[in-house]
Design a protein around this motif. Structure first.
Motif, PDB file in Angstrom:
ATOM      1  N   ARG A 134      12.299  -2.334  -7.226  1.00 28.11           N
ATOM      2  CA  ARG A 134      11.927  -1.114  -6.518  1.00 28.11           C
ATOM      3  C   ARG A 134      10.519  -1.239  -5.956  1.00 28.11           C
ATOM      4  O   ARG A 134       9.600  -1.684  -6.630  1.00 28.11           O
ATOM      5  CB  ARG A 134      11.985   0.085  -7.471  1.00 28.11           C
ATOM      6  CG  ARG A 134      13.407   0.392  -7.971  1.00 28.11           C
ATOM      7  CD  ARG A 134      14.365   0.672  -6.798  1.00 28.11           C
ATOM      8  NE  ARG A 134      15.556   1.357  -7.210  1.00 28.11           N
ATOM      9  CZ  ARG A 134      16.763   0.839  -7.189  1.00 28.11           C
ATOM     10  NH1 ARG A 134      16.942  -0.380  -6.816  1.00 28.11           N
ATOM     11  NH2 ARG A 134      17.793   1.546  -7.569  1.00 28.11           N
ATOM     12  N   GLY A 135      10.339  -0.845  -4.700  1.00 26.11           N
ATOM     13  CA  GLY A 135       9.027  -0.914  -4.082  1.00 26.11           C
ATOM     14  C   GLY A 135       8.869  -2.114  -3.170  1.00 26.11           C
ATOM     15  O   GLY A 135       7.837  -2.286  -2.537  1.00 26.11           O
ATOM     16  N   ASP A 136       9.895  -2.986  -3.113  1.00 25.04           N
ATOM     17  CA  ASP A 136       9.819  -4.165  -2.253  1.00 25.04           C
ATOM     18  C   ASP A 136      10.585  -3.986  -0.950  1.00 25.04           C
ATOM     19  O   ASP A 136      10.763  -4.933  -0.190  1.00 25.04           O
ATOM     20  CB  ASP A 136      10.358  -5.400  -2.989  1.00 25.04           C
ATOM     21  CG  ASP A 136       9.382  -5.902  -4.034  1.00 25.04           C
ATOM     22  OD1 ASP A 136       8.217  -5.493  -3.964  1.00 25.04           O
ATOM     23  OD2 ASP A 136       9.783  -6.682  -4.907  1.00 25.04           O
ATOM     24  N   GLY A 137      11.070  -2.764  -0.691  1.00 21.37           N
ATOM     25  CA  GLY A 137      11.698  -2.477   0.590  1.00 21.37           C
ATOM     26  C   GLY A 137      13.124  -2.959   0.693  1.00 21.37           C
ATOM     27  O   GLY A 137      13.870  -2.986  -0.279  1.00 21.37           O
ATOM     28  N   LEU A 138      13.505  -3.369   1.912  1.00 17.41           N
ATOM     29  CA  LEU A 138      14.870  -3.812   2.195  1.00 17.41           C
ATOM     30  C   LEU A 138      14.991  -5.322   2.061  1.00 17.41           C
ATOM     31  O   LEU A 138      14.020  -6.058   2.267  1.00 17.41           O
ATOM     32  CB  LEU A 138      15.264  -3.395   3.617  1.00 17.41           C
ATOM     33  CG  LEU A 138      15.338  -1.887   3.878  1.00 17.41           C
ATOM     34  CD1 LEU A 138      15.405  -1.612   5.377  1.00 17.41           C
ATOM     35  CD2 LEU A 138      16.537  -1.271   3.175  1.00 17.41           C
ATOM     36  N   GLU A 139      16.192  -5.759   1.703  1.00 19.33           N
ATOM     37  CA  GLU A 139      16.444  -7.195   1.625  1.00 19.33           C
ATOM     38  C   GLU A 139      16.268  -7.827   3.000  1.00 19.33           C
ATOM     39  O   GLU A 139      16.675  -7.260   4.013  1.00 19.33           O
ATOM     40  CB  GLU A 139      17.858  -7.458   1.111  1.00 19.33           C
ATOM     41  CG  GLU A 139      18.076  -7.054  -0.333  1.00 19.33           C
ATOM     42  CD  GLU A 139      19.500  -7.323  -0.794  1.00 19.33           C
ATOM     43  OE1 GLU A 139      20.290  -7.861   0.021  1.00 19.33           O
ATOM     44  OE2 GLU A 139      19.819  -6.997  -1.944  1.00 19.33           O
ATOM     45  N   LYS A 140      15.656  -9.000   3.021  1.00 16.63           N
ATOM     46  CA  LYS A 140      15.405  -9.703   4.279  1.00 16.63           C
ATOM     47  C   LYS A 140      16.618 -10.564   4.627  1.00 16.63           C
ATOM     48  O   LYS A 140      16.835 -11.624   4.048  1.00 16.63           O
ATOM     49  CB  LYS A 140      14.133 -10.561   4.167  1.00 16.63           C
ATOM     50  CG  LYS A 140      12.897  -9.793   3.686  1.00 16.63           C
ATOM     51  CD  LYS A 140      12.618  -8.568   4.550  1.00 16.63           C
ATOM     52  CE  LYS A 140      11.395  -7.799   4.088  1.00 16.63           C
ATOM     53  NZ  LYS A 140      11.587  -7.040   2.853  1.00 16.63           N
ATOM     54  N   ASN A 141      17.423 -10.066   5.556  1.00 17.69           N
ATOM     55  CA  ASN A 141      18.637 -10.765   5.962  1.00 17.69           C
ATOM     56  C   ASN A 141      18.851 -10.551   7.460  1.00 17.69           C
ATOM     57  O   ASN A 141      17.958 -10.048   8.154  1.00 17.69           O
ATOM     58  CB  ASN A 141      19.846 -10.269   5.152  1.00 17.69           C
ATOM     59  CG  ASN A 141      19.961  -8.743   5.176  1.00 17.69           C
ATOM     60  OD1 ASN A 141      19.516  -8.094   6.127  1.00 17.69           O
ATOM     61  ND2 ASN A 141      20.548  -8.169   4.149  1.00 17.69           N
ATOM     62  N   GLU A 142      20.017 -10.903   7.970  1.00 18.31           N
ATOM     63  CA  GLU A 142      20.277 -10.767   9.408  1.00 18.31           C
ATOM     64  C   GLU A 142      20.246  -9.301   9.837  1.00 18.31           C
ATOM     65  O   GLU A 142      19.764  -8.974  10.927  1.00 18.31           O
ATOM     66  CB  GLU A 142      21.633 -11.388   9.757  1.00 18.31           C
ATOM     67  CG  GLU A 142      21.661 -12.904   9.643  1.00 18.31           C
ATOM     68  CD  GLU A 142      23.002 -13.473  10.064  1.00 18.31           C
ATOM     69  OE1 GLU A 142      23.692 -12.835  10.896  1.00 18.31           O
ATOM     70  OE2 GLU A 142      23.374 -14.558   9.572  1.00 18.31           O
ATOM     71  N   ALA A 143      20.765  -8.425   9.001  1.00 18.24           N
ATOM     72  CA  ALA A 143      20.746  -6.995   9.331  1.00 18.24           C
ATOM     73  C   ALA A 143      19.309  -6.492   9.432  1.00 18.24           C
ATOM     74  O   ALA A 143      18.982  -5.677  10.306  1.00 18.24           O
ATOM     75  CB  ALA A 143      21.517  -6.204   8.268  1.00 18.24           C
ATOM     76  N   TYR A 144      18.453  -6.981   8.540  1.00 15.85           N
ATOM     77  CA  TYR A 144      17.040  -6.565   8.577  1.00 15.85           C
ATOM     78  C   TYR A 144      16.356  -7.066   9.849  1.00 15.85           C
ATOM     79  O   TYR A 144      15.531  -6.369  10.447  1.00 15.85           O
ATOM     80  CB  TYR A 144      16.299  -7.081   7.348  1.00 15.85           C
ATOM     81  CG  TYR A 144      14.863  -6.599   7.288  1.00 15.85           C
ATOM     82  CD1 TYR A 144      14.557  -5.330   6.805  1.00 15.85           C
ATOM     83  CD2 TYR A 144      13.824  -7.409   7.729  1.00 15.85           C
ATOM     84  CE1 TYR A 144      13.249  -4.871   6.762  1.00 15.85           C
ATOM     85  CE2 TYR A 144      12.507  -6.966   7.687  1.00 15.85           C
ATOM     86  CZ  TYR A 144      12.231  -5.699   7.196  1.00 15.85           C
ATOM     87  OH  TYR A 144      10.928  -5.262   7.168  1.00 15.85           O
ATOM     88  N   ASP A 145      16.698  -8.277  10.276  1.00 20.64           N
ATOM     89  CA  ASP A 145      16.129  -8.816  11.519  1.00 20.64           C
ATOM     90  C   ASP A 145      16.493  -7.905  12.701  1.00 20.64           C
ATOM     91  O   ASP A 145      15.653  -7.626  13.560  1.00 20.64           O
ATOM     92  CB  ASP A 145      16.637 -10.237  11.771  1.00 20.64           C
ATOM     93  CG  ASP A 145      16.050 -11.235  10.777  1.00 20.64           C
ATOM     94  OD1 ASP A 145      15.006 -10.927  10.169  1.00 20.64           O
ATOM     95  OD2 ASP A 145      16.651 -12.318  10.605  1.00 20.64           O
ATOM     96  N   GLU A 146      17.759  -7.452  12.742  1.00 19.01           N
ATOM     97  CA  GLU A 146      18.179  -6.534  13.806  1.00 19.01           C
ATOM     98  C   GLU A 146      17.434  -5.200  13.698  1.00 19.01           C
ATOM     99  O   GLU A 146      16.990  -4.643  14.704  1.00 19.01           O
ATOM    100  CB  GLU A 146      19.680  -6.299  13.728  1.00 19.01           C
ATOM    101  CG  GLU A 146      20.519  -7.503  14.095  1.00 19.01           C
ATOM    102  CD  GLU A 146      22.007  -7.196  14.183  1.00 19.01           C
ATOM    103  OE1 GLU A 146      22.773  -8.077  14.574  1.00 19.01           O
ATOM    104  OE2 GLU A 146      22.398  -6.045  13.867  1.00 19.01           O
ATOM    105  N   PHE A 147      17.306  -4.708  12.477  1.00 14.55           N
ATOM    106  CA  PHE A 147      16.605  -3.450  12.197  1.00 14.55           C
ATOM    107  C   PHE A 147      15.169  -3.517  12.725  1.00 14.55           C
ATOM    108  O   PHE A 147      14.678  -2.586  13.377  1.00 14.55           O
ATOM    109  CB  PHE A 147      16.637  -3.226  10.677  1.00 14.55           C
ATOM    110  CG  PHE A 147      15.680  -2.206  10.150  1.00 14.55           C
ATOM    111  CD1 PHE A 147      15.995  -0.855  10.187  1.00 14.55           C
ATOM    112  CD2 PHE A 147      14.481  -2.596   9.577  1.00 14.55           C
ATOM    113  CE1 PHE A 147      15.122   0.090   9.676  1.00 14.55           C
ATOM    114  CE2 PHE A 147      13.605  -1.666   9.062  1.00 14.55           C
ATOM    115  CZ  PHE A 147      13.925  -0.321   9.109  1.00 14.55           C
ATOM    116  N   ARG A 148      14.502  -4.617  12.455  1.00 19.01           N
ATOM    117  CA  ARG A 148      13.108  -4.790  12.884  1.00 19.01           C
ATOM    118  C   ARG A 148      13.017  -5.025  14.398  1.00 19.01           C
ATOM    119  O   ARG A 148      12.115  -4.505  15.065  1.00 19.01           O
ATOM    120  CB  ARG A 148      12.485  -5.964  12.120  1.00 19.01           C
ATOM    121  CG  ARG A 148      10.980  -6.137  12.298  1.00 19.01           C
ATOM    122  CD  ARG A 148      10.439  -7.146  11.288  1.00 19.01           C
ATOM    123  NE  ARG A 148       9.015  -7.353  11.450  1.00 19.01           N
ATOM    124  CZ  ARG A 148       8.476  -8.292  12.208  1.00 19.01           C
ATOM    125  NH1 ARG A 148       9.266  -9.119  12.881  1.00 19.01           N
ATOM    126  NH2 ARG A 148       7.161  -8.423  12.310  1.00 19.01           N
TER     127      ARG A 148
END
Length: 755
Positions: free
Chosen positions: A375-389
């Motif tokens: 908790r506190g480390d945000g979202l998992e860094k994956n392909e979906a996160y790359d799109e999100f960013r």
């Protein structure tokens, strides 16, 4: 024939998936509030009682669906199991059908319940389903900490059933609190809770949070401002106050006719500037909304006046999933989206955390965006996160194009566009919107009646606007100004060229920035790995000679001390206690150096680590624990190093640092500690190394803590030289060392060093 075997689960697992993951009191409260939200509660009351007494408590009361005996046994007491995740959370109940809105779940890890342990070591859980009896659990978390050899399943919690009629819901009463709470911390909690619930929440999905502390009621009466009062309903109305004062951009991704659509609308003072729709090219983003406000001076003033804090102190871009906030997005001092890194590459044209505020609302349909287990480390860094960013930066660029580019540079808006026929005027405006949105892939477009008026108003303060104004003034005069007008025209043309070049290279700069960040990260990691090798290695001849030399020196010191000691005994000389301690001191320190040399022999560069080096002491300690101590040592104590992204470059002798670390670990082991946490506090040119154990703590007979560092002082069967050596080394480094009481048990050794 191979036999099947099963894992055994140590009672220490409770800390690993609980207090080690949920390492902040505020986040622990959030996790419990999220559980209430997932239980379909419409109201949560948080009580802090008897805070300034010897028995403070926290009580969290909700009106959710409650739990039955089967729920407690098969779900709550089922370690790391999440009925929310496997879709059985609302089986065999019609409670969810009785509320207006069917919520998506805020949590699905099956560990949020261990937040109770973070807050206090005792828990009384009372829970009631509609038209059912009340189930009561009495949990003593300290029982799980007594012996790591015990299996988790063998440690019981007390249960009873009460026939007393109660309203449906759950009450958590937490006592023997692990942390201290005061007015300042309660106000911080109130501020954080206001940010917890999505300000874009569906009006039909009622969810209210109330905070109560009877101890603070009298102090509350001194104030009228919401942000200075502890007791009462938690509200989040900041985004409502910003609507009429500034520029905002709203982007939504949603399904329509078997396609995924991206809709973007830009508003000025709550009036539509333009709205466009595009077909989404994103694979993972489905139901998600971004709302970002530009903080002009007026908006900043309004914010500060109403919230009692400047925007920079409040936060920036918050992220919510299924209605509940995800940390650390938006948190002051945190920049997980790397806005400020990008701003540093183009200060004048890029917006950073000081210039924007807003939130991102992730719906349950966007399944690829998952919160990390820690908790506190945000979202998992994956392909979906790359799109999100990536979509976030597309939106931010569009806001920058309108708020920064126009104000700084101006735009070519032909004054005679009003004389164009209707079709050509529409085409001209669409072309303008395409430039503002930086896209040619528009499938639908709409614009406000004041589109041109808004842009022209912003142009007045731009470089181009000022030049036009000067030209107009000069042209209306009678003096000969041909040369001046000519120079201003050239300046205007030059500005246009610079603007075009800047816009064309902006994408290349950002790509290069990302590439450089990756290279820097890889370089830093390689530099850190130089301190210790990852695997056993072979020593060459020169190193063996040097190694033998250092072992020989210390072995001779030990031999000399023993020989002198024996000679005095043979002569039947009287030997004082002080002399014996001095001799043991010499032998002990030399022996520790030999032990340290042995550890380095195959795991590190001995030639480097026997001398003073100038390196990152944080990285050194992290790697020593993971690459050497844990590999060589047979300690049963669990050692956790709380990593930090910061570094502290200073001069130190690695050999001496290992002696310090080994002695502190050894003392924790002797104090029957099952766990030792190593943390770092960095303050400019100073660092505090914190070694926190959960052992038996300081002997109550000790009157002066400084005695602990005295030569020969011991409360165990040890030599009493360990902490004496540590103190001696710290003094040689011009540092300081102190021992303080840990909560709820154990001690904290605090070592202060300077650059």
């Amino acid at each position: 024939m191979p036999k099947e075997m099963q894992f055994k689960v140590s009672s220490a697992l409770k800390d690993i998936i609980g207090r080690d993951l949920i390492n902040d009191d505020l986040i622990a409260i959030f996790e419990l509030v999220k559980n209430s939200y997932d239980a379909h509660a419409t109201k949560v009351d948080i009580y802090f009682e008897n805070l300034y007494s010897n028995n403070p408590s926290i009580k969290i009361v909700d009106n959710g669906k409650g739990m039955s005996f089967d729920d407690l046994r098969d779900k709550w007491l089922f370690l790391a199991y999440s009925a929310k995740k496997d879709g059985t959370e609302d089986d065999n109940t019609d409670f969810r059908d009785k509320i207006n809105t069917k919520r998506a779940y805020a949590g699905a890890k099956g560990i949020g319940r261990f937040s109770c342990d973070r807050l206090g070591s005792k828990l009384l859980l009372e829970t009631t389903k509609e038209n059912s009896s009340t189930e009561i659990l009495d949990v003593d978390w300290e029982k799980f900490e007594e012996d790591a050899k015990k299996e988790f399943i063998d440690i019981s919690v007390k249960h009873e059933t009460s026939s007393e009629e109660k309203e449906h819901g759950t009450i958590l009463t937490i006592t023997n609190l692990r942390g201290e709470w005061d007015r300042k911390k309660l106000l911080k909690l109130k501020d954080a809770l206001a940010k917890l619930i999505n300000p874009n929440q569906n009006n039909d999905d009622e969810f209210e949070i109330y905070l109560y502390s009877e101890d603070e009621e009298n102090e509350d009466k001194k104030y009228n401002e919401y942000h200075k009062i502890v007791n009462g309903k938690i509200v989040n109305h900041i985004f409502e106050t910003l609507d009429l004062k500034t520029t905002k951009i709203i982007t939504k991704v949603f399904p329509r006719n078997n396609e995924s659509i991206i809709q973007t609308a830009l508003y000025e003072a709550n009036e539509l500037v333009y709205e466009i729709e595009e077909v989404s090219k994103y694979k993972y983003l489905n139901k998600i909304e971004y709302i970002v406000y530009f903080l002009n001076q007026s908006a900043k003033s309004t914010f500060t006046r109403r919230m009692g804090i400047e925007p920079v102190g409040y936060g920036h871009i918050f992220v919510y999933k299924n209605g509940i906030r995800i940390y650390p997005y938006g948190e002051r001092g945190e920049d997980p989206l790397k806005m400020d890194n990008r701003k540093a590459q183009g200060y004048a044209r890029n917006l950073g955390t000081r210039e924007v505020i807003g939130f991102i609302d992730i719906g349950s349909e966007t399944i690829g965006l998952k919160e990390t287990s820690s908790r506190g480390d945000g979202l998992e860094k994956n392909e979906a996160y790359d799109e999100f960013r990536n979509l976030f930066y597309t939106i931010l660029k569009r806001l920058e194009k309108y708020t920064v580019s126009i104000i700084d540079w101006g735009r070519d808006l032909s004054d005679d566009y009003v004389n164009l026929d209707e079709d050509k005027r529409f085409d001209a405006l669409v072309d303008l919107i395409k430039k503002l949105a930086n896209t040619d892939d528009i499938i639908n477009v709409n614009y406000g009646d004041k589109l041109i008026a808004h842009i022209k108003e912003k142009e007045k303060t731009s470089a181009t606007g000022i030049i036009k104004s000067i030209k107009a003034d000069l042209m209306s005069g009678k003096a000969d100004t041909d040369k001046l007008l000519n120079r201003l025209s050239k300046a205007e043309s030059t500005i246009r060229n610079i603007q075009e070049i800047a816009e064309e290279t902006e994408t290349k700069i950002e790509e290069k920035t990302k590439e450089n960040e990756q290279l820097k990260s890889e370089k830093k990691q390689k530099e850190k790995q130089v301190l210790f090798l990852q695997a056993d290695r072979t020593l060459d001849a020169d190193e063996l000679v040097n190694l033998q030399h250092h072992i020989g020196i210390n072995a001779e010191l030990i031999n000399g001390s023993i020989t002198n000691f024996k000679r005095k005994i043979d002569k039947k000389e009287t030997i004082s206690k002080e002399e014996v301690i001095d001799i043991l001191d010499e032998i002990s320190i030399a022996n520790q150096k030999i032990i340290a040399i042995n550890k380095y022999a195959t795991k590190a560069d001995f030639l480097t680590n026997s001398e003073t080096i100038q390196k990152d002491i944080v990285a050194f300690i992290e790697q020593y624990i993971s690459n050497i101590h844990k590999v060589i040592s047979n300690n049963k104590i669990q050692i956790e190093v709380q990593s930090t992204n910061d570094e502290f470059i200073t001069n130190f002798k690695p050999m001496e640092m290992t002696i310090i670390i080994d002695n502190i670990i050894n003392n924790a082991r002797k104090a029957k500690a099952s766990k030792l946490v190593i943390a770092f506090e960095l303050h400019n040119n100073n660092i505090n190394l914190l070694f926190k154990d959960n052992g038996v703590g300081l002997d109550k007979k000790i009157e002066n803590k400084e005695d602990i560092f005295g030569k020969g002082y011991t409360t165990t069967k040890g030599s009493g030289l360990g902490l004496y050596h540590v103190k001696k080394i710290i003094n040689s480094m011009n540092g300081s060392i102190d021992i303080i009481k840990n909560t709820p048990k154990g001690i904290i050794i605090k070592i202060g060093l300077k650059k």
